[in-house]
Design an enzyme around this catalytic site. Structure first.
Site, PDB file in Angstrom:
ATOM      1  N   HIS A   1      -6.340   9.556  -0.379  1.00  9.81           N
ATOM      2  CA  HIS A   1      -7.063   9.493   0.894  1.00  9.81           C
ATOM      3  C   HIS A   1      -6.292  10.008   2.108  1.00  9.81           C
ATOM      4  O   HIS A   1      -6.820   9.933   3.217  1.00  9.81           O
ATOM      5  CB  HIS A   1      -7.561   8.062   1.126  1.00  9.81           C
ATOM      6  CG  HIS A   1      -6.469   7.048   1.078  1.00  9.81           C
ATOM      7  ND1 HIS A   1      -6.123   6.391  -0.088  1.00  9.81           N
ATOM      8  CD2 HIS A   1      -5.622   6.607   2.021  1.00  9.81           C
ATOM      9  CE1 HIS A   1      -5.118   5.583   0.160  1.00  9.81           C
ATOM     10  NE2 HIS A   1      -4.795   5.689   1.426  1.00  9.81           N
TER      11      HIS A   1
ATOM     12  N   ASP B   1       1.614  -1.250   4.431  1.00 10.91           N
ATOM     13  CA  ASP B   1       2.087   0.020   3.885  1.00 10.91           C
ATOM     14  C   ASP B   1       3.558  -0.079   3.468  1.00 10.91           C
ATOM     15  O   ASP B   1       4.411  -0.458   4.280  1.00 10.91           O
ATOM     16  CB  ASP B   1       1.955   1.132   4.936  1.00 10.91           C
ATOM     17  CG  ASP B   1       0.505   1.395   5.306  1.00 10.91           C
ATOM     18  OD1 ASP B   1      -0.384   0.829   4.646  1.00 10.91           O
ATOM     19  OD2 ASP B   1       0.269   2.149   6.266  1.00 10.91           O
TER      20      ASP B   1
ATOM     21  N   HIS C   1       0.845  -1.193   0.000  1.00 19.81           N
ATOM     22  CA  HIS C   1       0.000   0.000   0.000  1.00 19.81           C
ATOM     23  C   HIS C   1       0.883   1.247   0.000  1.00 19.81           C
ATOM     24  O   HIS C   1       1.566   1.522   0.975  1.00 19.81           O
ATOM     25  CB  HIS C   1      -0.937  -0.008   1.211  1.00 19.81           C
ATOM     26  CG  HIS C   1      -1.832   1.184   1.254  1.00 19.81           C
ATOM     27  ND1 HIS C   1      -2.844   1.375   0.333  1.00 19.81           N
ATOM     28  CD2 HIS C   1      -1.850   2.278   2.051  1.00 19.81           C
ATOM     29  CE1 HIS C   1      -3.456   2.517   0.597  1.00 19.81           C
ATOM     30  NE2 HIS C   1      -2.861   3.086   1.629  1.00 19.81           N
TER      31      HIS C   1
ATOM     32  N   ASP D   1      -7.996   1.526   1.759  1.00 20.24           N
ATOM     33  CA  ASP D   1      -7.631   2.428   2.856  1.00 20.24           C
ATOM     34  C   ASP D   1      -8.531   3.645   3.052  1.00 20.24           C
ATOM     35  O   ASP D   1      -8.462   4.267   4.101  1.00 20.24           O
ATOM     36  CB  ASP D   1      -6.169   2.865   2.699  1.00 20.24           C
ATOM     37  CG  ASP D   1      -5.558   3.312   4.026  1.00 20.24           C
ATOM     38  OD1 ASP D   1      -6.092   2.902   5.082  1.00 20.24           O
ATOM     39  OD2 ASP D   1      -4.577   4.073   4.027  1.00 20.24           O
TER      40      ASP D   1
ATOM     41  N   ASP E   1       1.042   5.173  -0.184  1.00 21.80           N
ATOM     42  CA  ASP E   1       0.346   6.460  -0.102  1.00 21.80           C
ATOM     43  C   ASP E   1       1.165   7.521  -0.828  1.00 21.80           C
ATOM     44  O   ASP E   1       2.318   7.744  -0.455  1.00 21.80           O
ATOM     45  CB  ASP E   1       0.183   6.883   1.359  1.00 21.80           C
ATOM     46  CG  ASP E   1      -0.764   5.976   2.118  1.00 21.80           C
ATOM     47  OD1 ASP E   1      -1.881   5.782   1.636  1.00 21.80           O
ATOM     48  OD2 ASP E   1      -0.373   5.465   3.191  1.00 21.80           O
TER      49      ASP E   1
HETATM   50 ZN   LIG Z   1      -3.344   4.812   2.604  1.00 24.97          ZN
END
Ligand SMILES: [Zn+2]
Length: 1099
Positions: free
Chosen positions: A503, A370, A123, A237, A125
């Site tokens: 997000h 993550d 994941h 998420d 970000d």
């Molecule tokens: Zn995230």
């Protein structure tokens, strides 16, 4: 009725002919296009789609143009409705901790062999604790390198990837060989692109326009670079899931979707009833035309500790990452021939328990976290150990098959097991998943407001991008050469906006320095789109001639934006328009397909001016004082505000001149009267007479009188002049201490204090003229935060017997407030009970209930992106919003909107430093009071509120204001007359979502464009006319040629929302059919040769 008609032999014959022609064309295309790497599944997909297309076209040709929705429309029914699940969970004692379990033998499905797909994922970000660039350098670039190397090394390993923004960054650095290896892996099916938007967008606080745009950007990128079209959505998420986004995912063309963060009570109930997989349906979709096959995970978190089964203590043993010197929570040991039997049994037991929560004994096991797999060694550790376990399990007579897989592998297996009837077997679900709570009383509703400055900046960029797209595209479609620089600027801006849909970006849930990085990027995006608008408008003005050559060569700008943001944390500031011996020229760009007739305000350096329209006709105007920023009681002698009534046709730029005049000359802007109360100094002005005597506070127009509290200056109510009825509309501002709150969470609100406390009295200013009246209240708090609340009435609009309107703006400064929320409260005499309404992503307005038995205040807040309302049988009070806020209705007739929050505490959900970088923000609202007739009451049973057309239009005007530009004095005003109507026209109840180029910016030969339109749901009323006309009458059908007159559209094809799938083209003479609530996407091809020839002829 149409079913009967479609079965007539003639129609059947037509259908057969159409399908044959389409299939022939398709086979031809297969031969033509063999360069795609992931061709086989893609083509399969297209065949299926083509048959569907023929059917839909039949349907479309027989569907009448819909206008409004009758108020007695009923909701679609479903097996599960999230409202009732939530009620049941609350009444069952709210027990839902940990991961749910069910007895293993409960369903027939458990008799079938267990099939397990372990899906490795990472994941990533694009910004959170670090900026997107920091993450790319330190983590993501290595993860993508590793994926390529290790998937090549391990022939049965799989991986999924979601964020296209990171792929784009990686692509720029990758060698051609590396890119080809990546493409080959995707083509092999072992590396699946899931989602594939520019980012994994938030679902609570995003507007659908921006969500769709980032899917188009991501999917276009993927198609052009990798030759792949994602089929499955992976939203693991985002903090809660929206039915509007589910609808968009369906329109985008996703076949299946995975969601994760839903309230633990929902997880529990859906799991115990084996409803974690469902067809997500819309309340308005009675025909069930747009359901989304959705898989919800049962586990609390998506990390490996939680995903192998219900027991985290066991799952902890199966995360094999082991980096020397790194803290690890995992208890795993390498799998050897000595421990494999025991470990395999433990793991399989977890798989079986988790599989029991679904109906088919096929199991999805995400295996990641993550930024995982950033070290090559982790790939080796996870792969080698899991592979040994799989081999052992598969070799035993345990009736189980475990392997690495992708989402596609999982969904294929589910479909294979359940057969063609699968969709019908799934339970249906209506409703959404807000607010989200992961455990106990932790409610993730603070982020609906967190960092309002950035949330507003995003909406500003979205509005300007849309406007820039429209003007650029219309010029691009009709001229000989593309402005390649402008196209590049558009792409740049679009990607900044796309990034911010992430997000942890639009939600505000990132560290302060990351939030600042997002602001800077949005601000740069804003500069880019402003340049596109200016260049293009200038190009229209200078269509030919000597000046054009001079300007083009020198890259000069002779037109400037009237409102500019100096830094990425400052508010947009209007530039002073210099009126000297020559008149100044103001250009107003209306990017809506609605004609506009509204007040425009500009700042000028002279108090006596006359404003004329493009034909030289004087327009009504009013001059207001401007107040010194350092002292709210002092009037500037150097700058003045002139408000004038502008008529700007749909999608056009209109020119107005502002010239010096004499104070008493005819047509000179009328001076406003000024009242100043509170504050020590008595204001003096060389221009305005200032009255400082105490007096009743009210403002009025032909429709209403709004009256204000004499002490606080805040709104108390309005009197409807038509009926002499008084309507309570009490506006107040509070500061609350916030407990158990943070960037994500909203806990308890206590120590509520009015913004005005003790003996302090606010400064109140009243400004009244013939076009507008307004009141400003400068209210401060003892701790330091303050709000400048402005309420204005427009005296230029036609009055309506059924609607009253006030314009509100709040300039909010959190100052030194710490752990405080700034709240605006609206108290009405509406008998709304526990019910109120809030929109979801600007697409639909849904019913919300205030559950008093929930444990914290935060649990009663919902997101609202564009509208929040209360209503009873008599009246509907709507507050239209220009950015997302957390909203609630704590008591009957009351609405609360959280305007600002400054939180130093860490709520334990990831962000360590709280939210302390909080620039001042300007937040605009429209307050609309509408009378309701007795016939409306059946609609109150519905979960969906249908706004009136008036409400929709006011919302559009609030979100897409006229764009004011000022022409340089060198520019001959005669040239400005060339700026004319842009060739775009839509039926009055169809909104233009987007008109943009489709191919990459560097493609000079681009001739494909995207047209996205939306027909919103609205209540049928015959009294909805405003200055720009009524929309109550049935709308005539429109052909594509009518929509774009003057553009040489050669072909049109209906597409999925991000252009993943496109139907066969039709001629532009075909009718454009857009059903109620549909967002329809069309791919337009423009014959540039003809357009060019036409342009040359015209010149
Ligand atoms: Zn995230």
């Amino acid at each position: 009725m149409y079913r009967v008609r479609i079965l007539q032999p003639r129609n059947l014959l037509m259908l057969v002919v159409v399908v044959c022609v389409l299939l022939t064309a398709y086979v031809h295309r297969l031969h033509m296009k063999t360069d795609g790497t992931a061709a086989s599944w893609r083509e399969r997909n297209q065949t299926k789609h083509l048959v569907g297309t023929a059917r839909r076209q039949q349907h479309e040709q027989q569907t009448p143009q819909l206008t409004c929705v009758p108020t007695d429309a009923v909701d679609a029914k479903a097996d599960v409705d999230t409202y009732s699940v939530f009620l049941r969970w609350m009444h069952a004692g709210r027990k839902s901790r940990g991961s749910p379990t069910l007895p293993l033998t409960a369903t027939d499905a458990t008799l079938q062999p267990l099939r397990v797909f372990v899906v490795p994922h990472s994941h990533n970000d694009p910004g959170w604790l670090h900026t997107v660039d920091e993450y790319f350098d330190s983590k993501t670039s290595h993860i993508l390198d590793n994926i390529v190397a290790k998937l090549e090394q391990y022939a049965d390993m799989t991986f999924i990837w979601t964020e296209t923004v990171f792929l784009d960054m990686w692509w720029r650095r990758a060698t051609p060989t590396m890119r080809a290896r990546f493409v080959a892996l995707v083509g092999s099916g072992r590396l699946e692109i899931t989602g594939g938007g520019w980012v994994m967008p938030d679902e609570a606080v995003t507007h659908y326009y921006s969500v769709v745009d980032q899917y188009i950007e991501g999917h276009e990128w993927l198609w052009h670079n990798v030759g792949v079209r994602p089929r499955n959505s992976w939203q693991i998420d985002p903090f809660g899931h929206s039915s509007s986004i589910a609808y968009i995912l369906n329109l985008v063309g996703f076949e299946n979707a995975v969601i994760h963060r839903i309230h633990h009570g929902f997880k529990w109930h859906l799991a115990t009833e084996r409803n974690l997989e469902f067809r997500w349906r819309q309340y308005w979709d009675a025909e069930d035309a747009r359901p989304l096959f959705t898989h919800a995970t049962p586990n609390q978190h998506y990390t490996m500790k939680w995903t192998c089964g219900p027991d985290t203590a066991v799952c902890s043993n199966f995360d094999f990452r082991h980096v020397v010197g790194e803290f690890r929570e995992s208890m795993s040991v390498p799998i050897t021939k000595h421990n494999v039997a025991t470990k395999a049994r433990q793991l399989l037991d977890q798989y079986r328990q988790k599989a029991a929560l679904y109906r088919h004994n096929v199991l999805l096991v995400p295996h990641g976290d993550d930024f995982r797999y950033d070290k090559p060694a982790e790939f080796d550790q996870q792969y080698v150990n899991l592979r040994r376990l799989f081999a052992h399990i598969n070799a035993q007579p345990w009736d189980a098959d475990v392997r690495f897989g992708t989402l596609q592998d999982y969904f294929d297996a589910v479909h294979e097991r359940e057969g063609a009837l699968l969709p019908a077997k799934l339970p249906t679900l209506t409703g959404d998943f807000f607010p989200y709570s992961d455990e106990r009383t932790d409610y993730w509703s603070g982020f609906y407001t967190t960092r309002p400055f950035n949330k507003r900046l995003e909406r500003l960029l979205a509005s300007r991008l849309r406007a820039a797209d429209v003007v650029f595209t219309l010029r691009d479609m009709t001229t000989t050469e593309r402005d390649a620089d402008a196209a590049e600027l558009l792409t740049f801006a679009r990607r900044q906006l796309g990034l911010f849909q992430h997000h942890d970006a639009i939600t505000g849930t990132s560290e302060d320095h990351v939030a600042d990085d997002y602001s800077r990027k949005l601000w740069l995006g804003l500069h880019a789109v402003d340049r596109v608008i200016l260049r293009t408008v200038q190009a229209y003005a200078l269509a030919d001639g000597h000046l054009r050559d001079v300007v083009t060569r020198g890259n000069m700008t002779l037109i400037h934006m009237n409102e500019q943001m100096r830094t990425y944390q400052s508010l947009p500031l209007k530039q002073l328009v210099g009126v000297r011996h020559k008149a100044a020229h103001v250009l107003l760009y209306n990017a809506l397909t609605l004609p506009r007739h509204e007040l425009v305000r500009v700042h000028v350096n002279h108090p006596h001016v006359v404003v004329r329209d493009g034909d030289g006709v004087v327009v009504r105007s009013q001059v207001n004082p401007l107040w010194r920023p350092d002292d709210p009681t002092r009037i500037s002698d150097a700058a003045f505000e002139v408000a004038f009534l502008a008529r700007v046709p749909a999608t056009s730029v209109a020119v107005f001149s502002v010239a010096k005049s004499k104070p008493d000359a005819e047509g000179t802007a009328v001076k406003a009267s000024v009242v100043l109360l509170g504050g020590a100094a008595s204001a003096t002005s060389s221009v305005f007479a200032v009255d400082t005597s105490p007096q009743e506070l009210f403002i009025q127009n032909d429709a209403l009188v709004a009256w204000f509290d004499s002490r606080s200056g805040f709104l108390q109510g309005v009197t409807d002049k038509n009926t002499s009825e008084n309507i309570q509309l009490g506006l107040d501002f509070h500061v609350c201490k916030s407990r158990h709150s943070g960037a994500y969470l909203l806990g308890d609100l206590h120590a509520r204090e009015p913004l005005l406390v003790g003996e302090s009295s606010p400064v109140i200013r009243l400004v009244k003229g013939p076009l507008a009246e307004e009141i400003h209240v400068i209210a401060g708090h003892v701790v330091s935060g303050n709000v400048i609340n402005t309420i204005a009435v427009d005296k230029t609009q036609a009055t309506s017997a059924s609607a009253l309107r006030l314009d509100i703006s709040n300039l909010v400064d959190a100052g030194d407030l710490v752990n405080r929320e700034v709240i605006m409260q609206l108290k009405t005499d509406t008998n709304s009970g526990d019910t109120f309404y809030a929109d979801l992503n600007g697409l639909q307005v849904v019913k919300r209930t205030t559950y008093r038995m929930l444990p914290t205040d935060g649990a009663r807040f919902y997101p609202a992106t564009s509208l929040v309302a209360v209503q009873d049988r008599r009246v509907r009070v709507s507050l239209l919003l220009s950015q997302t806020h957390a909203v609630a209705s704590p008591a009957t007739g009351t609405l609360e909107v959280i305007l600002e929050r400054r939180i130093a505490e860490n709520d334990g959900k990831g962000v360590s430093g709280g939210v302390t970088s909080v620039p001042r923000s300007l937040q605009r609202h429209t307050l609309l009071v509408e009378r309701r007739g007795l016939q409306r009451h059946t609609a109150d049973e519905s979960h969906v509120l249908r706004p009136t057309m008036r409400s929709h239009r006011l919302s559009q005007r609030l979100n897409d204001p006229l764009i004011a530009m000022v022409a340089d004095a060198q520019l001959d005003p005669l040239l400005l007359k060339r700026v004319v109507d842009l060739p775009l026209s839509l039926p009055c109840d169809v909104q233009l979502v987007s008109l943009r180029p489709l191919l990459p910016a560097d493609s000079a030969a681009a001739s494909e464009y995207a047209l996205l339109v939306h027909r919103p749901m609205y209540e049928c009323r015959d009294d909805d006319a405003d200055d720009t006309g009524s929309c109550a009458a049935p709308q005539p059908a429109t052909s594509f040629a009518d929509v774009l007159p003057g553009v040489r559209v050669s072909r049109v094809a209906r597409s999925s929302l991000s252009f993943l799938k496109t139907d066969p083209s039709v001629p532009p003479s075909r009718m454009m059919i857009v059903n109620s609530m549909e967002i329809a996407a069309f791919r337009l091809e423009v014959d540039h040769k003809r357009a060019r020839r036409q342009a040359v002829d015209t010149n």
